[in-house]
Design a protein around this motif. Structure first.
Motif, PDB file in Angstrom:
ATOM      1  N   LYS A 190      96.652  11.064  11.828  1.00 25.04           N
ATOM      2  CA  LYS A 190      97.141  12.443  11.785  1.00 25.04           C
ATOM      3  C   LYS A 190      97.347  13.043  13.178  1.00 25.04           C
ATOM      4  O   LYS A 190      98.318  13.756  13.404  1.00 25.04           O
ATOM      5  CB  LYS A 190      96.177  13.317  10.995  1.00 25.04           C
ATOM      6  CG  LYS A 190      96.183  13.037   9.525  1.00 25.04           C
ATOM      7  CD  LYS A 190      95.221  13.973   8.828  1.00 25.04           C
ATOM      8  CE  LYS A 190      95.043  13.614   7.386  1.00 25.04           C
ATOM      9  NZ  LYS A 190      94.055  14.474   6.747  1.00 25.04           N
ATOM     10  N   LYS A 191      96.443  12.764  14.119  1.00 32.70           N
ATOM     11  CA  LYS A 191      96.601  13.330  15.464  1.00 32.70           C
ATOM     12  C   LYS A 191      97.844  12.762  16.155  1.00 32.70           C
ATOM     13  O   LYS A 191      98.548  13.479  16.851  1.00 32.70           O
ATOM     14  CB  LYS A 191      95.356  13.076  16.304  1.00 32.70           C
ATOM     15  CG  LYS A 191      94.248  14.042  16.022  1.00 32.70           C
ATOM     16  CD  LYS A 191      93.185  13.923  17.078  1.00 32.70           C
ATOM     17  CE  LYS A 191      92.132  14.971  16.897  1.00 32.70           C
ATOM     18  NZ  LYS A 191      91.127  14.927  17.951  1.00 32.70           N
ATOM     19  N   HIS A 225      92.909  23.521  18.156  1.00 32.92           N
ATOM     20  CA  HIS A 225      91.987  22.405  18.209  1.00 32.92           C
ATOM     21  C   HIS A 225      92.550  21.296  17.336  1.00 32.92           C
ATOM     22  O   HIS A 225      93.275  21.567  16.386  1.00 32.92           O
ATOM     23  CB  HIS A 225      90.631  22.885  17.653  1.00 32.92           C
ATOM     24  CG  HIS A 225      89.569  21.848  17.660  1.00 32.92           C
ATOM     25  ND1 HIS A 225      89.326  21.062  16.573  1.00 32.92           N
ATOM     26  CD2 HIS A 225      88.693  21.479  18.611  1.00 32.92           C
ATOM     27  CE1 HIS A 225      88.322  20.242  16.863  1.00 32.92           C
ATOM     28  NE2 HIS A 225      87.929  20.473  18.085  1.00 32.92           N
ATOM     29  N   GLY A 226      92.286  20.067  17.658  1.00 30.21           N
ATOM     30  CA  GLY A 226      92.697  18.965  16.798  1.00 30.21           C
ATOM     31  C   GLY A 226      94.199  18.782  16.737  1.00 30.21           C
ATOM     32  O   GLY A 226      94.873  18.636  17.755  1.00 30.21           O
ATOM     33  N   ARG A 227      94.744  18.789  15.510  1.00 21.77           N
ATOM     34  CA  ARG A 227      96.163  18.500  15.312  1.00 21.77           C
ATOM     35  C   ARG A 227      97.066  19.581  15.896  1.00 21.77           C
ATOM     36  O   ARG A 227      98.150  19.282  16.395  1.00 21.77           O
ATOM     37  CB  ARG A 227      96.468  18.317  13.831  1.00 21.77           C
ATOM     38  CG  ARG A 227      95.899  17.026  13.287  1.00 21.77           C
ATOM     39  CD  ARG A 227      96.412  16.733  11.917  1.00 21.77           C
ATOM     40  NE  ARG A 227      95.808  17.608  10.925  1.00 21.77           N
ATOM     41  CZ  ARG A 227      96.327  17.845   9.737  1.00 21.77           C
ATOM     42  NH1 ARG A 227      97.465  17.312   9.384  1.00 21.77           N
ATOM     43  NH2 ARG A 227      95.710  18.627   8.882  1.00 21.77           N
ATOM     44  N   ARG A 233      99.939  23.565   9.006  1.00 20.77           N
ATOM     45  CA  ARG A 233      99.152  22.341   8.874  1.00 20.77           C
ATOM     46  C   ARG A 233      98.602  22.270   7.454  1.00 20.77           C
ATOM     47  O   ARG A 233      97.893  23.168   7.019  1.00 20.77           O
ATOM     48  CB  ARG A 233      98.010  22.395   9.886  1.00 20.77           C
ATOM     49  CG  ARG A 233      97.037  21.273   9.831  1.00 20.77           C
ATOM     50  CD  ARG A 233      95.990  21.443  10.910  1.00 20.77           C
ATOM     51  NE  ARG A 233      95.206  22.654  10.758  1.00 20.77           N
ATOM     52  CZ  ARG A 233      94.083  22.739  10.049  1.00 20.77           C
ATOM     53  NH1 ARG A 233      93.624  21.706   9.399  1.00 20.77           N
ATOM     54  NH2 ARG A 233      93.416  23.877   9.987  1.00 20.77           N
ATOM     55  N   LYS A 240      96.456  21.411  18.564  1.00 23.94           N
ATOM     56  CA  LYS A 240      96.460  21.178  20.009  1.00 23.94           C
ATOM     57  C   LYS A 240      97.303  19.954  20.367  1.00 23.94           C
ATOM     58  O   LYS A 240      98.049  19.973  21.349  1.00 23.94           O
ATOM     59  CB  LYS A 240      95.031  20.992  20.512  1.00 23.94           C
ATOM     60  CG  LYS A 240      94.907  20.867  22.014  1.00 23.94           C
ATOM     61  CD  LYS A 240      93.446  20.777  22.406  1.00 23.94           C
ATOM     62  CE  LYS A 240      93.256  20.795  23.889  1.00 23.94           C
ATOM     63  NZ  LYS A 240      93.812  19.637  24.556  1.00 23.94           N
ATOM     64  N   GLU A 241      97.207  18.897  19.574  1.00 28.77           N
ATOM     65  CA  GLU A 241      98.005  17.692  19.817  1.00 28.77           C
ATOM     66  C   GLU A 241      99.500  17.997  19.719  1.00 28.77           C
ATOM     67  O   GLU A 241     100.289  17.494  20.515  1.00 28.77           O
ATOM     68  CB  GLU A 241      97.637  16.588  18.826  1.00 28.77           C
ATOM     69  CG  GLU A 241      96.280  15.966  19.057  1.00 28.77           C
ATOM     70  CD  GLU A 241      96.192  15.184  20.346  1.00 28.77           C
ATOM     71  OE1 GLU A 241      97.188  14.536  20.719  1.00 28.77           O
ATOM     72  OE2 GLU A 241      95.126  15.223  20.981  1.00 28.77           O
ATOM     73  N   TYR A 262      95.418  29.019  12.618  1.00 30.28           N
ATOM     74  CA  TYR A 262      94.595  27.830  12.783  1.00 30.28           C
ATOM     75  C   TYR A 262      93.950  27.855  14.165  1.00 30.28           C
ATOM     76  O   TYR A 262      94.483  28.437  15.102  1.00 30.28           O
ATOM     77  CB  TYR A 262      95.432  26.555  12.653  1.00 30.28           C
ATOM     78  CG  TYR A 262      96.145  26.435  11.339  1.00 30.28           C
ATOM     79  CD1 TYR A 262      95.448  26.178  10.172  1.00 30.28           C
ATOM     80  CD2 TYR A 262      97.523  26.593  11.259  1.00 30.28           C
ATOM     81  CE1 TYR A 262      96.103  26.078   8.961  1.00 30.28           C
ATOM     82  CE2 TYR A 262      98.186  26.484  10.058  1.00 30.28           C
ATOM     83  CZ  TYR A 262      97.470  26.229   8.912  1.00 30.28           C
ATOM     84  OH  TYR A 262      98.115  26.129   7.719  1.00 30.28           O
TER      85      TYR A 262
END
Length: 114
Positions: A64-65, A97-99, A33, A101-102, A94
């Protein structure tokens, strides 16, 4: 980015990589990322080969997500086309969480098993 933050992520990465290894039966799904993009690779560590890869370079027009979820779907489709249904998830230091996890959720939605 401060060097402390980078050093911390690298320490976490090495701690994770001690136990997460990609085999021919269950390769490793590695995530990278950056501030603008997200990349995913499916890697067989025994042969040191990348089996499939996807990135968000062509998906500039969305948040971004959503880019991360789309990259997860793209890597899952490529993996299933190559005959890979199960992977080991390597979040590469990383937080899950966030990207990151997506991306994982997008891959699971298509049918990739972690």
């Amino acid at each position: 980015m401060t060097t402390k933050k980078i050093e911390r992520r690298i320490k976490i990465k090495y701690r994770i990589r001690k136990s997460v290894v990609g085999t021919p039966e269950r390769p490793r799904l590695s995530v990278f990322r950056s501030n603008k993009q997200i990349y995913a690779q499916i890697i067989n560590d025994v042969e040191s080969k990348t089996l499939a890869a996807a990135c968000s370079l062509a998906l500039e027009a969305m948040p971004k997500k959503e880019q991360a979820a789309k990259v997860g779907e793209m890597i899952a489709e490529k993996a299933l086309a190559a005959g890979i249904s199960q992977v080991v998830f390597d979040r590469n230091g990383y937080l899950y969480h966030g990207r990151v996890k997506e991306l994982a959720d997008g891959a699971r939605k298509i049918g990739l098993k972690f």
